[in-house]
Design a protein around this motif. Structure first.
Motif, PDB file in Angstrom:
ATOM      1  N   UNK A   1       0.927  -1.285  -0.092  1.00 43.03           N
ATOM      2  CA  UNK A   1      -0.161  -0.285   0.168  1.00 43.03           C
ATOM      3  C   UNK A   1       1.007   1.046  -0.205  1.00 43.03           C
ATOM      4  N   UNK A   2       0.615   2.527  -1.080  1.00 44.49           N
ATOM      5  CA  UNK A   2       1.312   3.285  -1.058  1.00 44.49           C
ATOM      6  C   UNK A   2       0.317   4.990  -1.176  1.00 44.49           C
ATOM      7  N   UNK A   3      -0.137   5.196  -0.202  1.00 47.59           N
ATOM      8  CA  UNK A   3      -1.116   6.265  -0.278  1.00 47.59           C
ATOM      9  C   UNK A   3      -0.414   7.538  -0.743  1.00 47.59           C
ATOM     10  N   UNK A   4      -1.219   8.064  -1.637  1.00 45.06           N
ATOM     11  CA  UNK A   4       0.005   9.404  -1.784  1.00 45.06           C
ATOM     12  C   UNK A   4      -1.126  11.113  -1.498  1.00 45.06           C
ATOM     13  N   UNK A   5      -2.236  10.829  -0.455  1.00 48.88           N
ATOM     14  CA  UNK A   5      -2.565  11.928  -0.261  1.00 48.88           C
ATOM     15  C   UNK A   5      -3.061  11.722   1.528  1.00 48.88           C
ATOM     16  N   UNK A   6      -2.767  12.452   2.501  1.00 54.89           N
ATOM     17  CA  UNK A   6      -3.260  11.897   4.033  1.00 54.89           C
ATOM     18  C   UNK A   6      -4.246  11.625   3.514  1.00 54.89           C
ATOM     19  N   UNK A   7      -5.632  11.803   2.750  1.00 53.01           N
ATOM     20  CA  UNK A   7      -6.685  11.206   2.899  1.00 53.01           C
ATOM     21  C   UNK A   7      -6.589  10.301   2.691  1.00 53.01           C
ATOM     22  N   UNK A   8      -6.486   9.118   1.396  1.00 49.74           N
ATOM     23  CA  UNK A   8      -5.987   8.521   1.392  1.00 49.74           C
ATOM     24  C   UNK A   8      -5.503   7.134   2.455  1.00 49.74           C
ATOM     25  N   UNK A   9      -4.388   7.326   3.133  1.00 46.35           N
ATOM     26  CA  UNK A   9      -3.543   7.181   4.262  1.00 46.35           C
ATOM     27  C   UNK A   9      -4.362   6.302   5.555  1.00 46.35           C
ATOM     28  N   UNK A  10      -5.240   7.698   5.401  1.00 48.48           N
ATOM     29  CA  UNK A  10      -6.258   8.120   6.735  1.00 48.48           C
ATOM     30  C   UNK A  10      -7.790   6.983   6.367  1.00 48.48           C
ATOM     31  N   UNK A  11      -7.797   6.339   5.263  1.00 52.14           N
ATOM     32  CA  UNK A  11      -8.773   5.703   5.423  1.00 52.14           C
ATOM     33  C   UNK A  11      -8.073   4.178   5.486  1.00 52.14           C
ATOM     34  N   UNK A  12      -6.809   3.861   4.561  1.00 48.49           N
ATOM     35  CA  UNK A  12      -6.281   2.628   4.487  1.00 48.49           C
ATOM     36  C   UNK A  12      -5.557   2.014   6.305  1.00 48.49           C
ATOM     37  N   UNK A  13      -6.064   2.837   6.837  1.00 51.64           N
ATOM     38  CA  UNK A  13      -5.668   2.497   8.700  1.00 51.64           C
ATOM     39  C   UNK A  13      -7.000   2.484   9.025  1.00 51.64           C
ATOM     40  N   UNK A  14      -7.776   3.121   9.374  1.00 49.02           N
ATOM     41  CA  UNK A  14      -9.280   2.695   9.265  1.00 49.02           C
ATOM     42  C   UNK A  14      -9.839   1.692   9.060  1.00 49.02           C
ATOM     43  N   UNK A  15      -9.217   0.862   7.934  1.00 50.44           N
ATOM     44  CA  UNK A  15      -9.984  -0.317   7.001  1.00 50.44           C
ATOM     45  C   UNK A  15      -9.286  -1.290   7.518  1.00 50.44           C
ATOM     46  N   UNK A  16      -7.847  -0.778   8.518  1.00 50.11           N
ATOM     47  CA  UNK A  16      -6.798  -2.011   8.358  1.00 50.11           C
ATOM     48  C   UNK A  16      -7.704  -2.619   9.324  1.00 50.11           C
ATOM     49  N   UNK A  17      -7.301  -4.152   8.988  1.00 45.14           N
ATOM     50  CA  UNK A  17      -7.668  -5.536   9.729  1.00 45.14           C
ATOM     51  C   UNK A  17      -6.892  -6.332  10.660  1.00 45.14           C
ATOM     52  N   UNK A  18      -5.295  -5.693  10.386  1.00 51.53           N
ATOM     53  CA  UNK A  18      -4.244  -7.045  10.700  1.00 51.53           C
ATOM     54  C   UNK A  18      -3.291  -5.791  10.990  1.00 51.53           C
ATOM     55  N   UNK A  19      -2.138  -6.186  11.329  1.00 52.14           N
ATOM     56  CA  UNK A  19      -0.707  -5.583  11.703  1.00 52.14           C
ATOM     57  C   UNK A  19      -0.724  -4.789  10.848  1.00 52.14           C
ATOM     58  N   UNK A  20      -0.072  -3.625  10.225  1.00 56.18           N
ATOM     59  CA  UNK A  20       0.473  -2.702   9.177  1.00 56.18           C
ATOM     60  C   UNK A  20       2.266  -2.009   9.640  1.00 56.18           C
ATOM     61  N   UNK A  21       2.592  -3.038   8.877  1.00 58.53           N
ATOM     62  CA  UNK A  21       4.127  -2.363   8.913  1.00 58.53           C
ATOM     63  C   UNK A  21       4.328  -1.084   8.293  1.00 58.53           C
ATOM     64  N   UNK A  22       4.802   0.071   9.344  1.00 60.06           N
ATOM     65  CA  UNK A  22       4.725   1.627   8.103  1.00 60.06           C
ATOM     66  C   UNK A  22       6.099   1.764   8.460  1.00 60.06           C
ATOM     67  N   UNK A  23       6.469   2.106   7.108  1.00 60.14           N
ATOM     68  CA  UNK A  23       7.911   2.112   6.714  1.00 60.14           C
ATOM     69  C   UNK A  23       8.080   3.080   5.519  1.00 60.14           C
ATOM     70  N   UNK A  24       9.068   4.127   5.396  1.00 60.57           N
ATOM     71  CA  UNK A  24       9.613   5.086   3.975  1.00 60.57           C
ATOM     72  C   UNK A  24       9.770   4.552   3.313  1.00 60.57           C
ATOM     73  N   UNK A  25      11.700   4.471   3.677  1.00 58.58           N
ATOM     74  CA  UNK A  25      12.006   3.760   2.645  1.00 58.58           C
ATOM     75  C   UNK A  25      12.960   2.636   3.403  1.00 58.58           C
ATOM     76  N   UNK A  26      12.367   1.851   4.148  1.00 55.12           N
ATOM     77  CA  UNK A  26      12.722   0.953   4.833  1.00 55.12           C
ATOM     78  C   UNK A  26      14.491   0.699   4.724  1.00 55.12           C
ATOM     79  N   UNK A  27      15.374   1.778   5.263  1.00 54.14           N
ATOM     80  CA  UNK A  27      16.516   1.772   5.687  1.00 54.14           C
ATOM     81  C   UNK A  27      16.412   1.599   6.458  1.00 54.14           C
TER      82      UNK A  27
END
Length: 364
Positions: free
Chosen positions: A1-27
């Motif tokens: 999942x790679x949202x491009x707006x803050x609203x899209x990100x918020x919607x993804x988090x609200x709709x999540x049904x399990x753990x999320x691995x949040x990362x930027x560059x993964x470094x």
């Protein structure tokens, strides 16, 4: 999942049904289990006012892009964040959100403070999918420092950063680095303590294996000339110092310290150890291997045999030891928090992420 707006990100988090691995560059840092939620789509500079020394930028913006924009105006992030991809063997572009999430702070921390000290505002999405704004975009309009500082170093466990604001620093016109070769860790810490305790405004004090003990000065050319002469006298008991005045050559030395470059691509685990500077020599002696010392001896990067527990070797020394590279089924990367701190951590996570879906043990 790679949202491009803050609203899209918020919607993804609200709709999540399990753990999320949040990362930027993964470094940076350990990577949690869960569906990958990348912030790199939230990229770009929102507001940059060089005259006001302030910057507002989206969290997924590459750190290199931010630094290039600031350098074009002879400005910089005061806290000198490093790049950890080389140390961890992870290709990718470090993001400014990952810098904030890990409170990444380099050698200049001894003079300018940590990342959280330059952070004046944040926007983030909490574990409920709610957008929260705290702090301000310019220094004269900053409120709510506590929450801003709380997000710095929270490793994505309290919310997904979408926008961050910083106060900046002009790049000084001149710099010089004094290099004292051949010192033991104990003598190196003594020399760094003498320099940091002087009135000459040292902006970096580190010990780099194979190079020597480094003392950095920055400022106006005439001031640098005077302070170099005075420090050469003050540090004479530690040997004859070499003075590096070329800005590019000096920057390359400090980049090696900042990124723990001597350990890139080498076998073994890497530990990050934070202690009182006066305990730095004891840490080096107990570990018995190669160490990079920063912050006057208060921050130590150590290369240690794979799977071995460096923390056990340091019993009785106050501080923190975290394995940043390597894995072991028997040795946790970080020590368990003391009960009072663990209770505070749990209470904060319950407030900001009641479902417990954000980055259980990871950073951006």
């Amino acid at each position: 999942m790679r949202p491009t707006t803050e609203d899209d990100l918020a919607a993804l988090v609200r709709g999540a049904t399990g753990p999320l691995r949040v990362q930027g560059g993964g470094t940076r840092g350990p990577l949690a289990e869960g569906d990958v939620l990348e912030t790199a789509g939230l990229s770009g500079i929102v507001l940059y006012e060089p005259a006001a020394l302030t910057l507002v930028v989206r969290a997924g913006t590459p750190l290199a892009e931010v630094q290039a924009a600031l350098a074009a105006e002879d400005q910089r992030l005061p806290f000198e964040p490093g790049e950890m991809g080389g140390l961890l063997g992870r290709p990718g572009d470090s993001t400014i959100g990952g810098v904030v999430a890990t409170n990444a702070s380099g050698p200049r921390r001894v003079q300018a403070g940590a990342c959280r000290d330059s952070l004046i505002g944040v926007r983030f999405v909490d574990g409920r999918g709610t957008v929260i704004k705290n702090g301000g975009r310019v220094m004269k309009n900053v409120t709510g420092y506590d929450l801003v500082k709380l997000l710095a170093g929270s490793h994505g466990t309290l919310g997904v950063l979408t926008e961050v604001a910083f106060k900046l620093q002009p790049i000084p016109p001149a710099t010089a680095t004094l290099i004292l070769p051949g010192l033991t860790p104990a003598r190196a810490v003594a020399a760094m303590s003498a320099a940091l305790g002087s009135p000459f405004d040292v902006t970096g004090a580190a010990h780099l294996p194979g190079t020597g003990t480094l003392i950095r000065l920055e400022g106006l050319a005439a001031s640098i000339a005077y302070r170099v002469d005075r420090l050469l006298v003050a540090l004479a008991p530690f040997g004859q110092a070499v003075v590096e005045r070329d800005p590019a050559a000096a920057a390359a030395l400090w980049q090696q310290v900042r990124d723990a470059a001597p350990f890139h691509g080498r076998e073994g685990d890497v530990w990050r150890i934070s202690v009182r500077p006066s305990d730095g020599p004891e840490v080096a002696a107990r570990l018995g291997g190669e160490v990079v010392m920063d912050w006057g001896g208060g921050l130590i990067w150590a290369l240690y045999p794979a799977g071995m527990d460096a923390r056990a070797q340091l019993a009785g020394i106050a501080g923190h030891a975290t394995r940043v590279r390597g894995a072991s089924a028997n040795v946790p990367a970080a020590a368990p928090e003391p009960a009072p701190v663990a209770a505070l951590t749990a209470a904060l996570r319950a407030q900001f992420d009641p479902r417990g879906i954000l980055n259980g043990e990871a950073s951006q």
